[in-house]
Scaffold this active site. Structure first.
Site, short mmCIF file in Angstrom:
data_model
loop_
_atom_site.label_atom_id
_atom_site.label_comp_id
_atom_site.label_asym_id
_atom_site.label_seq_id
_atom_site.Cartn_x
_atom_site.Cartn_y
_atom_site.Cartn_z
N SER A 1 -7.55 0.99 3.65
CA SER A 1 -8.09 0.08 2.39
C SER A 1 -9.08 -0.83 2.57
CB SER A 1 -6.98 -0.64 1.42
OG SER A 1 -7.53 -1.20 0.46
N GLU B 1 -4.25 7.90 -3.65
CA GLU B 1 -4.83 7.42 -2.50
C GLU B 1 -4.80 8.09 -1.14
OE1 GLU B 1 -6.05 3.96 -3.19
OE2 GLU B 1 -4.18 3.90 -4.21
N THR C 1 -9.57 0.48 -9.49
CA THR C 1 -8.68 -0.37 -9.01
C THR C 1 -8.99 -1.64 -9.94
OG1 THR C 1 -9.27 0.32 -6.67
CG2 THR C 1 -8.57 -1.99 -6.96
N THR D 1 -4.32 -0.74 -7.07
CA THR D 1 -5.12 0.37 -7.51
C THR D 1 -4.21 1.90 -7.68
OG1 THR D 1 -7.00 1.50 -6.81
CG2 THR D 1 -5.53 1.06 -5.12
N GLY E 1 -13.78 -1.67 -6.60
CA GLY E 1 -15.25 -1.11 -6.18
C GLY E 1 -15.13 -0.58 -4.94
N GLY E 2 -14.06 0.00 -4.49
CA GLY E 2 -14.01 1.06 -3.51
C GLY E 2 -14.79 0.18 -2.31
N ASP F 1 -8.12 8.10 0.75
CA ASP F 1 -8.40 6.98 1.49
C ASP F 1 -8.10 7.30 2.99
OD1 ASP F 1 -9.90 5.36 -0.60
OD2 ASP F 1 -8.02 4.07 -0.67
N ARG G 1 0.89 -1.24 -0.11
CA ARG G 1 0.33 0.03 0.11
C ARG G 1 0.74 1.19 0.05
NH1 ARG G 1 -5.32 1.73 -1.11
NH2 ARG G 1 -6.10 2.91 0.62
O1 DON Z 1 -8.03 0.88 -1.10
C1 DON Z 1 -9.08 1.10 -1.22
O2 DON Z 1 -10.02 0.81 -0.46
C2 DON Z 1 -9.59 2.14 -2.57
N1 DON Z 1 -8.49 2.89 -2.89
C3 DON Z 1 -10.18 1.31 -3.72
C4 DON Z 1 -10.61 2.06 -4.81
C5 DON Z 1 -11.24 1.22 -5.84
O3 DON Z 1 -11.48 -0.01 -5.68
C6 DON Z 1 -11.86 1.98 -6.97
N2 DON Z 1 -12.08 0.80 -7.76
N3 DON Z 1 -13.06 0.49 -8.72
#
Ligand code: DON
Length: 599
Positions: A467, A435, A396, A414, A489-490, A438, A121
């Site tokens: 994350s 990032e 991501t 990501t 998908g966050g 986050d 990360r």
């Molecule tokens: O680490 C995380 O949780 C976010 N930065 C992930 C972002 C993400 O999955 C966006 N994608 N579709």
């Protein structure tokens, strides 16, 4: 006309399910009955054929990258070798998410039984400060999302090096070379074109991004050859010098120069001192299946464990799949698990967390006790009410690999948003992540995923931002490799991984149906169930509303991005059968490919 006039469609499914599934425990009220399983109007078919192999499998969001991984397996590399090559290939052909300017997480289960988790990360730069994204009045700005200040110190190259150093078998240079070949020129697919076209405006705001991604002033045309020569040279330095080709020397100089040009704060010291970290994977059982997943600095594993442990207390297999009872229980488990996630979880190098308790069956039982079967518990009653939410944005990518020996690797990686901070390092040809968003840039205020996170995840120099990425491997009740999965998908990553596993374990779905099935989501705040476009019948939505839920359909179209309008996630799943057969399916939501090395 239905074959049984006195039965509803659900009734017919129930009868078929009984016939097909009686011999197997946990089949649930599900049967692979073609289009019948999913609601009318749902975009993907049930009953699709998986990619089948006995010699290994690579499933990623892009066929070029999956082919690179399959070629590494064919050349005698193991799953970790293939993962390194796929990660670098995605940095070229999946620039919206694949990266060398971001980070990620790797979970592996080796055939000798060892399970490991690697945290690569990004970290906050050493000059980062708690309030760096607030304006003079204490309000959040967009600087954690767009531009140079949004970038954390990238971890991908260090992570790949560490994975390879520990478990790789083929020479490093052989694993980086395929990405160089792709960067020297790739035939532009519909997927690549569409992805860049959607972001033309945002990318054109940064001259190096425009030069890299908009040659001739727009997205490269389908069928044309697209070369990324600066990126190829950066990858050559990484091929020849390993991490020193990124964190030191010319690449590092170019990153620091880019920072100085754009008001960013990443320094040579940040780059030199970056290290990936091995972590103890989170392990828990779900209905007799051991699940191995990512611990903090990802919240994925612990939150998945809490969700699974809460829901293990119900016989989901006896509920109609995606009926109101089923979705209600999912939402109630998720709201509780996310409340804890947002409160407790953060970088373990900075913060103490009640991790063992959070993933215990006892704690799940306590959380479960407050669930009412017929009534939604308002999220405000689960923990103190906090601010509500903006819309979601994303990007991501995940890939899953199994080799012929049975080594398995799951990687989620990501740069956060689609094309990260939108800043390309001039002369080096790669995008920097955003990032930093986050972190809880202002604790108690939602980030781009609507996550309302607390003090533990506040910004500190050198800290990793929390994350949701959840690369996950499951074993069957006999301890054999069973499932490898993950998704972007966050905040929806965790609930998507749970649904994919539960679709298979509780409802006996095939790997293709488990991935093609519509998804639902709840994350404590905002207090709402989010559904995919066309994913839940109106009657079920109404029943949920009667119980007190607010149901929201995901937005269609940009800024959600190419292939993701109204849809959620991009699962790459491999099912391993007891006889050694591998079945894989790459989510159609973003048009990836599962590839067997024997094809
Ligand atoms: O680490 C995380 O949780 C976010 N930065 C992930 C972002 C993400 O999955 C966006 N994608 N579709």
């Amino acid at each position: 006309m239905l074959p049984f006039p006195l039965l509803t469609r659900a009734g017919v499914r129930f009868v078929i399910a009984l016939v097909l599934c009686l011999p197997a425990a946990g089949c649930g009220l599900y049967a692979p009955t073609g289009g019948e399983l999913f609601p009318d109007g749902w975009v993907f078919d049930a009953g699709q054929a998986p990619v089948v192999s006995r010699d290994g499998m690579v499933s990623s969001t892009d066929r070029y990258a999956s082919e690179v991984g399959a070629q590494v397996l064919r050349a005698g590399g193991n799953a970790v070798d293939a993962a390194v090559a796929v990660e670098f290939a995605l940095a070229v052909v999946n620039p919206e998410a694949g990266n060398i300017g971001g980070g990620g997480f790797l979970v592996a289960r080796m055939v000798d039984g060892a399970s490991v988790a690697l945290d690569f990360r990004e970290k906050a730069p050493l000059a980062a400060t708690r309030d760096m994204y607030l304006d003079a009045d204490g309000n959040l700005t967009d600087r954690s999302l767009v531009g140079h200040l949004a970038a954390g110190v990238p971890g991908t190259v260090a992570g790949m090096w560490e994975a390879h150093r520990s478990y790789g078998t083929l020479p490093w240079a052989d694993l980086v070379q395929p990405s160089i070949d792709l960067a020297l020129g790739v035939v532009v697919t519909e997927r690549i074109h569409g992805s860049i076209r959607n972001m033309e405006e945002a990318l054109s705001g940064f001259s190096a991004s425009a030069a890299a991604f908009l040659p001739g002033g727009g997205a490269p045309e389908r069928g044309s050859t697209w070369a990324q020569l600066d990126l190829a040279r950066t990858l050559e330095r990484i091929r020849d010098r390993g991490p020193d080709g990124f964190y030191l020397g010319e690449t590092a100089d170019l990153i620091v120069a880019e920072m100085e040009r754009g008001g960013g704060i990443i320094t040579h010291l940040d780059l030199e001192s970056y290290e990936a970290a091995w972590r103890e994977p989170v392990r828990f059982t779900y209905r007799g299946h051991e699940v191995i997943s990512m611990p903090p600095s990802s919240s994925g594993g612990p939150t998945l464990a809490l969700i699974a442990n809460i829901l293990e207390g119900y016989d989901l297999s006896n509920l109609p799949w995606h009926g109101a009872d089923h979705v209600h229980l999912l939402a109630e488990a998720w709201r509780r698990a996310f409340a804890d996630r947002n409160e407790y979880l953060a970088d373990p190098d900075f913060v103490d967390m009640p991790l063992a308790r959070m993933i215990s069956k006892e704690y799940a039982a306590e959380r479960r006790a407050s669930i009412a079967l017929e009534r939604a518990t308002p999220s405000a009653e689960i923990s103190p009410g906090m601010a509500p939410v903006p819309a979601e944005g994303e990007n991501t990518t995940h890939f899953s690999i199994v080799d012929a020996e049975g080594n398995a690797v799951a990687v989620t990686t990501t740069i956060n948003s689609w094309y990260g901070s939108k800043v390309t390092v001039a002369g080096a040809g790669f995008l920097l992540n955003n990032e930093m968003d986050d972190f809880a840039a202002k604790p108690g205020t939602p980030n781009q995923f609507g996550l309302v996170q607390g003090e533990n995840n506040a910004i500190e120099p050198g800290k990793r931002m929390l994350s949701a990425m959840t690369p996950t491997i499951a074993l069957d009740p006999e301890g054999r490799l069973f499932f490898v999965t993950g998704t972007p998908g966050g905040s929806t990553i965790i609930t998507t991984v749970f649904q994919t596993l539960s679709n298979v374990i509780d409802f006996g779905m095939s790997v293709t149906d488990a991935v093609a099935a519509p998804r639902v989501h709840h994350q404590h705040l905002p207090d709402q169930i989010t559904i995919e476009h066309g994913g839940l019948p109106d009657a079920v939505v109404r029943e949920l509303e009667v119980r007190g839920h607010t149901v929201v359909i995901r937005a269609v179209g940009p800024p959600d991005g190419y292939f993701t309008g109204g849809l959620s996630g991009d699962v790459q799943a491999i099912r391993i059968h007891a006889d050694g057969r591998l079945e894989a399916f790459s989510d159609q939501r973003r048009g990836g490919a599962a590839v067997s090395p024997s094809r």
